[in-house]
Design an enzyme around this catalytic site. Structure first.
Site, short mmCIF file in Angstrom:
data_model
loop_
_atom_site.label_atom_id
_atom_site.label_comp_id
_atom_site.label_asym_id
_atom_site.label_seq_id
_atom_site.Cartn_x
_atom_site.Cartn_y
_atom_site.Cartn_z
N CYS A 1 -22.91 -15.68 4.34
CA CYS A 1 -23.64 -13.98 4.99
C CYS A 1 -23.62 -13.54 5.83
O CYS A 1 -23.54 -12.54 6.25
CB CYS A 1 -24.97 -13.80 3.45
N ARG B 1 -19.15 -11.86 -3.73
CA ARG B 1 -19.10 -11.09 -2.80
C ARG B 1 -17.97 -10.47 -3.05
O ARG B 1 -16.95 -10.26 -3.19
CB ARG B 1 -18.38 -11.99 -1.49
#
Ligand code: BEZ
Length: 215
Positions: free
Chosen positions: A52, A129
């Protein structure tokens, strides 16, 4: 099979569901944020995690590109606003990169559920995601989903944004592996008269229904 986590998954062509959210720049109403510009709404599984951090840094370092393409970013994860602020600050101190776009603190998972970002086979507590490309009229134009362990590709995100905007502007379609500057596909003729016109045009023609031109 549907379940209570993702009964409302928005699809391409849907109007993006509106919401109010707490973000790193304060409270935000999506429809206001989306006015007159594109929005890329994207989720990440968790703050202070390695993949991330690379992805958020990738989005943050393309500021000139987003501006040039009238696009605003809006991040989201199921973390608190304090975690977001601590993470943004930590990354900025360590690397000099500032996540200068709003990041939604979706602790109650309301927005993640609204957008189908919670995919229980992957995780019941962290968003996958997801990337939603939303045009200035509020319509969802393209959706990407990646699992927790695979980072997205910034070049592909930028490529499809350019492709969508070019397609809108010129009323054309993009062939396999299209890159900005490549030839585009001209929609197939809808009448016999248009077919005759096409035969006499200087389009690059594979067949009557598959013709390309440079922009
Ligand atoms: C990561 O960003 O590194 C990550 C986050 C959640 C699960 C797996 C990896």
């Amino acid at each position: 099979m549907e379940n209570n986590l993702n009964t409302m998954m928005p699809r391409i062509g849907d109007q993006a569901p509106d919401f109010k959210a707490l973000t790193t720049i304060g409270e935000l109403t999506f429809s206001e944020y989306n006015k007159s510009n594109w929005v890329i709404l994207f989720s990440h599984p968790a703050d202070f995690t390695p993949v991330c951090t690379t992805e958020m840094s990738g989005f943050a370092t393309q500021g000139d590109f987003w501006k040039e393409h009238q696009t605003k970013l809006l991040g989201l994860s199921i973390d608190s606003i304090h975690a977001h602020i601590a993470w943004v600050n930590a990354v900025n101190e360590k690397t000099g990169v500032l996540f200068d776009f709003p990041i939604i603190a979706d602790l109650d998972m309301k927005i993640a559920k609204l957008y189908g970002m919670l995919q229980p086979g992957e995780s019941e507590t962290a968003a996958v995601r997801a990337v939603f490309f939303i045009d200035p009229t509020g319509k969802i134009r393209l959706i990407m989903y990646y699992p927790l362990n695979i980072g997205r590709n910034m070049e592909e995100i930028k490529r499809v944004l350019i492709a969508l905007q070019t397609s809108d502007e010129h009323k054309v379609a993009m062939p396999l592996n299209w890159m900005p500057g490549d030839k585009v596909i001209v929609p197939a003729p809808k009448t016999l008269e248009a077919l005759e016109e096409r035969k006499n045009s200087n389009l690059e023609m594979v067949d009557w229904y598959l013709a390309k031109k440079s922009l």
